[in-house]
Scaffold this motif. Sequence first.
Motif, mmCIF file in Angstrom:
data_model
loop_
_atom_site.group_PDB
_atom_site.id
_atom_site.type_symbol
_atom_site.label_atom_id
_atom_site.label_comp_id
_atom_site.label_asym_id
_atom_site.label_seq_id
_atom_site.Cartn_x
_atom_site.Cartn_y
_atom_site.Cartn_z
ATOM 1 N N THR A 14 0.771 -1.585 0.424
ATOM 2 C CA THR A 14 0.082 0.126 -0.341
ATOM 3 C C THR A 14 1.128 1.169 -0.183
ATOM 4 N N SER A 15 0.186 2.310 -0.738
ATOM 5 C CA SER A 15 1.137 3.360 -1.159
ATOM 6 C C SER A 15 0.381 4.240 -0.038
ATOM 7 N N VAL A 16 0.955 5.113 0.292
ATOM 8 C CA VAL A 16 0.474 7.000 0.382
ATOM 9 C C VAL A 16 1.285 7.758 0.386
ATOM 10 N N GLN A 17 0.515 8.756 -0.747
ATOM 11 C CA GLN A 17 1.102 10.243 -1.205
ATOM 12 C C GLN A 17 0.532 11.375 -0.567
ATOM 13 N N LEU A 18 1.671 12.056 0.443
ATOM 14 C CA LEU A 18 1.353 13.154 1.109
ATOM 15 C C LEU A 18 2.079 14.049 1.180
ATOM 16 N N LYS A 19 1.049 15.091 0.870
ATOM 17 C CA LYS A 19 1.442 16.406 0.132
ATOM 18 C C LYS A 19 2.239 17.623 1.834
ATOM 19 N N GLU A 20 1.792 18.684 1.656
ATOM 20 C CA GLU A 20 1.869 20.062 2.562
ATOM 21 C C GLU A 20 0.707 19.139 3.378
ATOM 22 N N GLY A 21 1.053 19.347 4.382
ATOM 23 C CA GLY A 21 -0.419 19.329 5.363
ATOM 24 C C GLY A 21 -0.435 17.835 5.589
ATOM 25 N N ASP A 22 -0.477 16.888 4.876
ATOM 26 C CA ASP A 22 -1.270 15.466 5.303
ATOM 27 C C ASP A 22 -0.296 15.153 6.085
ATOM 28 N N PHE A 23 -1.416 13.933 6.727
ATOM 29 C CA PHE A 23 -0.387 13.771 7.917
ATOM 30 C C PHE A 23 -1.017 12.073 8.202
ATOM 31 N N ILE A 24 -0.104 11.244 8.867
ATOM 32 C CA ILE A 24 -0.667 9.632 8.666
ATOM 33 C C ILE A 24 -0.374 9.013 10.247
ATOM 34 N N ASN A 25 -0.891 8.538 10.865
ATOM 35 C CA ASN A 25 -0.487 7.803 11.823
ATOM 36 C C ASN A 25 -0.646 6.253 11.691
ATOM 37 N N ILE A 26 0.965 6.009 11.704
ATOM 38 C CA ILE A 26 1.525 4.775 11.744
ATOM 39 C C ILE A 26 0.791 3.851 13.020
ATOM 40 N N PRO A 27 0.856 2.590 13.292
ATOM 41 C CA PRO A 27 0.942 1.644 14.074
ATOM 42 C C PRO A 27 2.756 1.119 14.742
ATOM 43 N N ALA A 28 2.841 0.996 15.555
ATOM 44 C CA ALA A 28 3.783 0.321 15.494
ATOM 45 C C ALA A 28 3.588 -1.269 14.957
ATOM 46 N N HIS A 29 5.295 -1.528 14.493
ATOM 47 C CA HIS A 29 5.676 -2.028 13.779
ATOM 48 C C HIS A 29 5.364 -2.516 12.463
ATOM 49 N N SER A 30 4.534 -1.257 11.532
ATOM 50 C CA SER A 30 4.125 -1.359 10.743
ATOM 51 C C SER A 30 5.287 -0.568 10.090
ATOM 52 N N LYS A 31 5.547 -2.586 9.034
ATOM 53 C CA LYS A 31 7.029 -1.691 8.562
ATOM 54 C C LYS A 31 6.673 -0.721 7.096
ATOM 55 N N HIS A 32 7.515 -0.002 6.795
ATOM 56 C CA HIS A 32 7.425 1.206 5.562
ATOM 57 C C HIS A 32 8.469 2.018 4.931
ATOM 58 N N ARG A 33 8.807 2.845 4.839
ATOM 59 C CA ARG A 33 9.983 3.134 3.749
ATOM 60 C C ARG A 33 9.620 4.338 3.168
ATOM 61 N N VAL A 34 9.774 5.430 2.977
ATOM 62 C CA VAL A 34 9.933 6.399 1.872
ATOM 63 C C VAL A 34 10.234 6.256 0.991
ATOM 64 N N SER A 35 9.659 5.995 -0.301
ATOM 65 C CA SER A 35 9.410 5.771 -1.676
ATOM 66 C C SER A 35 9.825 5.982 -2.251
ATOM 67 N N TRP A 36 9.618 8.072 -2.399
ATOM 68 C CA TRP A 36 9.897 9.386 -3.037
ATOM 69 C C TRP A 36 9.365 10.349 -2.148
ATOM 70 N N SER A 37 10.913 10.940 -2.251
ATOM 71 C CA SER A 37 10.192 12.672 -1.975
ATOM 72 C C SER A 37 10.950 13.502 -2.533
ATOM 73 N N GLU A 38 10.330 14.967 -3.007
ATOM 74 C CA GLU A 38 10.468 15.898 -3.879
ATOM 75 C C GLU A 38 12.153 16.303 -4.314
ATOM 76 N N PRO A 39 12.217 16.096 -5.035
ATOM 77 C CA PRO A 39 13.682 15.338 -5.276
ATOM 78 C C PRO A 39 14.257 17.064 -5.781
ATOM 79 N N GLU A 40 13.293 18.385 -5.704
ATOM 80 C CA GLU A 40 13.503 19.365 -6.727
ATOM 81 C C GLU A 40 13.549 21.022 -5.280
#
Length: 103
Positions: A67-93
């Motif tokens: 599952t992927s979640v795109q986050l833009k300015e002001g977006d937030f998310i709660n990630i439960p403990a032991h929910s394996k995740h990674r940053v797959s992309w961040s703005e390059p410029e």
Amino acid sequence: MKSQNIFSKIPKNLKCEIFELLINDDTVTIERIISKGQQSSSWYDQKKNEWVIVLKGEAILTFENQTSVQLKEGDFINIPAHSKHRVSWSEPENETIWLAVHY
């Protein structure tokens, strides 16, 4: 006491993500994370819950179940403990500035 600004002291050259500890005690950790085109090299598997908000920029989090979640300015998310995740992309410029609360 001295106030600080979350958008100050951002390095010009970001060769890697920066994790800056702002508050740390027995119950909560708050950190500023700065990304610029970086991706996580491995999965995060944290012992505590993590609430994270993107204050500036844009990024995509990917979870172990693909599952992927795109986050833009002001977006937030709660990630439960032991929910394996990674940053797959961040703005390059432009910098992506995150505020993460581990509880």
